[in-house]
Design an enzyme around this catalytic site. Structure first.
Site, PDB file in Angstrom:
ATOM      1  N   CYS A  21       0.794  -1.223   0.000  1.00 23.98           N
ATOM      2  CA  CYS A  21       0.000   0.000   0.000  1.00 23.98           C
ATOM      3  C   CYS A  21       0.828   1.277   0.000  1.00 23.98           C
ATOM      4  O   CYS A  21       0.269   2.376  -0.095  1.00 23.98           O
ATOM      5  CB  CYS A  21      -0.925   0.004   1.207  1.00 23.98           C
ATOM      6  SG  CYS A  21      -1.759  -1.566   1.474  1.00 23.98           S
ATOM      7  N   HIS A  57      -3.407   7.933   5.552  1.00 18.65           N
ATOM      8  CA  HIS A  57      -3.532   6.601   4.966  1.00 18.65           C
ATOM      9  C   HIS A  57      -4.966   6.125   5.163  1.00 18.65           C
ATOM     10  O   HIS A  57      -5.585   5.629   4.236  1.00 18.65           O
ATOM     11  CB  HIS A  57      -2.525   5.648   5.602  1.00 18.65           C
ATOM     12  CG  HIS A  57      -2.422   4.340   4.878  1.00 18.65           C
ATOM     13  ND1 HIS A  57      -2.117   4.255   3.540  1.00 18.65           N
ATOM     14  CD2 HIS A  57      -2.610   3.056   5.316  1.00 18.65           C
ATOM     15  CE1 HIS A  57      -2.103   2.983   3.172  1.00 18.65           C
ATOM     16  NE2 HIS A  57      -2.412   2.238   4.227  1.00 18.65           N
ATOM     17  N   GLU A  73      -2.614   5.513  13.232  1.00 15.19           N
ATOM     18  CA  GLU A  73      -2.204   6.706  12.495  1.00 15.19           C
ATOM     19  C   GLU A  73      -2.491   7.974  13.297  1.00 15.19           C
ATOM     20  O   GLU A  73      -1.653   8.889  13.350  1.00 15.19           O
ATOM     21  CB  GLU A  73      -2.912   6.767  11.141  1.00 15.19           C
ATOM     22  CG  GLU A  73      -2.456   7.923  10.271  1.00 15.19           C
ATOM     23  CD  GLU A  73      -2.927   7.816   8.836  1.00 15.19           C
ATOM     24  OE1 GLU A  73      -2.379   8.549   7.991  1.00 15.19           O
ATOM     25  OE2 GLU A  73      -3.836   7.014   8.546  1.00 15.19           O
ATOM     26  N   LYS A 133      -9.836   7.772   0.791  1.00  9.71           N
ATOM     27  CA  LYS A 133     -10.213   6.375   0.533  1.00  9.71           C
ATOM     28  C   LYS A 133     -11.699   6.160   0.769  1.00  9.71           C
ATOM     29  O   LYS A 133     -12.291   5.227   0.220  1.00  9.71           O
ATOM     30  CB  LYS A 133      -9.397   5.421   1.405  1.00  9.71           C
ATOM     31  CG  LYS A 133      -7.944   5.269   0.995  1.00  9.71           C
ATOM     32  CD  LYS A 133      -7.231   4.243   1.873  1.00  9.71           C
ATOM     33  CE  LYS A 133      -5.784   4.043   1.465  1.00  9.71           C
ATOM     34  NZ  LYS A 133      -4.931   5.210   1.766  1.00  9.71           N
ATOM     35  N   HIS A 156      -9.492   1.870  -1.552  1.00 10.03           N
ATOM     36  CA  HIS A 156      -8.052   1.652  -1.345  1.00 10.03           C
ATOM     37  C   HIS A 156      -7.460   1.049  -2.615  1.00 10.03           C
ATOM     38  O   HIS A 156      -7.716  -0.101  -2.936  1.00 10.03           O
ATOM     39  CB  HIS A 156      -7.856   0.718  -0.158  1.00 10.03           C
ATOM     40  CG  HIS A 156      -6.439   0.664   0.342  1.00 10.03           C
ATOM     41  ND1 HIS A 156      -5.355   1.033  -0.423  1.00 10.03           N
ATOM     42  CD2 HIS A 156      -5.929   0.263   1.539  1.00 10.03           C
ATOM     43  CE1 HIS A 156      -4.241   0.862   0.280  1.00 10.03           C
ATOM     44  NE2 HIS A 156      -4.576   0.405   1.476  1.00 10.03           N
ATOM     45  N   PHE A 196       1.252  -2.901   4.544  1.00  7.75           N
ATOM     46  CA  PHE A 196       1.510  -4.222   5.096  1.00  7.75           C
ATOM     47  C   PHE A 196       3.001  -4.515   4.939  1.00  7.75           C
ATOM     48  O   PHE A 196       3.630  -4.129   3.954  1.00  7.75           O
ATOM     49  CB  PHE A 196       0.705  -5.284   4.339  1.00  7.75           C
ATOM     50  CG  PHE A 196      -0.723  -5.420   4.792  1.00  7.75           C
ATOM     51  CD1 PHE A 196      -1.194  -4.762   5.908  1.00  7.75           C
ATOM     52  CD2 PHE A 196      -1.596  -6.238   4.093  1.00  7.75           C
ATOM     53  CE1 PHE A 196      -2.506  -4.896   6.328  1.00  7.75           C
ATOM     54  CE2 PHE A 196      -2.912  -6.395   4.499  1.00  7.75           C
ATOM     55  CZ  PHE A 196      -3.368  -5.721   5.620  1.00  7.75           C
TER      56      PHE A 196
END
Length: 402
Positions: A162, A294, A305, A326, A331, A390
């Site tokens: 990502c 994010h 976050e 998003k 995403h 990830f």
């Protein structure tokens, strides 16, 4: 060290088939997430996505090109054409020899891979298309953009899940800043909305069946999207000399590794990347007005976050605006940071802060100003774009109004 500016942008995603259409939809709080339309969707538990609608490859590419371009490559080519056209650059002679392409993608030609698994394992055929490898390889989009625009300088593909787009754009920024290349075409592209791509994500049990609600107390997971965004990163002196329209200046980049867990995010790792971007940009925390988060809509990501932002910015965190687009486009995995950079540029150029839509109820662990549901007019000079992947790989970009 050279100053680096953005002189072109292009995009195609669930919110629009161009950069301007995308930012217009962001400003209006449009939701591009809807029913997923793919083969065997009835076999999936997740049936929504930020899918591009109204797109036909035949409108943009000939039959031979379609046979060679996976969907993720097609999207990258369209976004690159728009960005380079806006920049007004023509790559010939020494400029062509030194300029390059760095794109991010996570899955590469996943549609091609999915189709050929069907051919071999479901239909029992013993042959696949001779272009299968050139279509599915992760560097296909980068290579075709370089060929179409005669870009012969440093070119490669970044695959860091990502954070792929942000890592790609960070490397492009560093190459221009160091004087290695006068211009870099950069961004990201992803098209995972095929049966195998969605089914794999289902297995993680982090997907929402109804909506993406970043930072909302009742959030229940992420929603996949697809698309591409591409930018022209250019040496400021070159752009200035040719009278280019400068969209924004890239002033800092940092990356970090959590070195902790393959899927669970780390507050410390995210905070190091955010703080590193401020240091690299040589700015203080209180100069930042907006952060494109994010913000995936998962319980773990959003609170981690927010905690990282609070740690880095201290009391100034209460004065920051932070939103996740998003919620609108889904995403895009390896392409997501690139599409989100459009919101950062919109904030600097137009003074419009994209909202976090679908926000319904507060979460005490996400108590920052997340610009809920409606866009906001605000004058900001410095913005950040966060990407936390990830594998614990983090990448943060800093931009300034110019």
């Amino acid at each position: 060290m050279k100053r680096v500016v953005i002189t072109g942008q292009g995009a195609i995603n669930a919110l629009g088939h161009s950069a301007s259409a995308t930012t217009r939809a962001m400003a209006e709080g449009v939701c591009g997430i809807g029913p997923l339309e793919i083969r065997d969707v009835e076999r999936l538990a997740i049936k929504i996505a930020g899918q591009i609608k109204g797109y036909a490859a035949e409108d943009h590419f000939n039959r031979q090109q379609i046979a060679l371009y996976d969907r993720f490559t097609q999207l990258a080519l369209l976004a690159a054409r728009e960005a380079i056209s806006q920049s007004g650059l023509n790559f010939t002679d020494a400029l062509a020899e030194r300029s390059g392409v760095i794109l991010g993608t996570s899955g590469g030609g996943l549609n091609t891979q999915d189709e050929n698994y069907r051919v071999v394992y479901e239909e029992g055929k013993n042959r696949v298309h001779p272009f299968t490898v050139p279509k599915l390889m992760n560097n296909a989009a980068t290579s075709h953009v370089s060929m179409e625009h005669n870009l012969m300088g440093p070119s490669f593909t970044v695959a860091t899940a990502c954070a792929s787009s942000n890592h790609a754009m960070g490397q492009a920024f560093n190459l221009v800043r160091a004087g290695v290349a006068p211009v870099m075409i950069t961004g990201g592209t992803e098209s995972m909305l095929c049966f195998g791509g969605v089914k794999a994500w289902e297995g993680l049990r982090v997907m929402s069946k109804d909506a993406c609600r970043p930072f909302s107390g009742n959030r229940n997971g992420m929603v996949q999207g697809e698309g591409a965004a591409v930018f022209v990163f250019e040496d400021y002196d070159l752009a200035k000399a040719r009278g280019a329209d400068i969209l924004a200046e890239v002033i800092g980049f940092a990356m970090s590794s959590d070195a902790a867990d393959i899927v669970m995010p780390s507050k410390q790792g995210a905070a190091r990347a955010i703080a590193g971007a401020l240091t690299d940009a040589m700015i203080s925390a209180d100069e930042v007005g907006y952060i494109n988060a994010h913000g995936t809509g998962t319980a773990a990501n959003d609170k981690t976050e927010c905690a990282a932002v609070s740690d880095v910015f201290g009391a100034h965190a209460d004065n920051l605006m932070i939103s996740s687009t998003k919620s609108m486009h889904g995403h895009l995995i390896g392409g997501t940071g690139a599409v989100e950079l459009l919101a950062c540029i919109m904030a600097l150029r137009e003074g419009v802060i994209a909202p976090t839509i679908n926000y319904q109820e507060p979460d005490p662990e996400c108590s920052l100003d997340i610009v809920p549901n409606e866009a906001r007019q605000a004058d900001v000079d410095v913005v950040l774009s966060n990407a936390f992947a990830f594998g614990g790989l983090n990448a943060v970009l800093a931009l300034r109004k110019i």
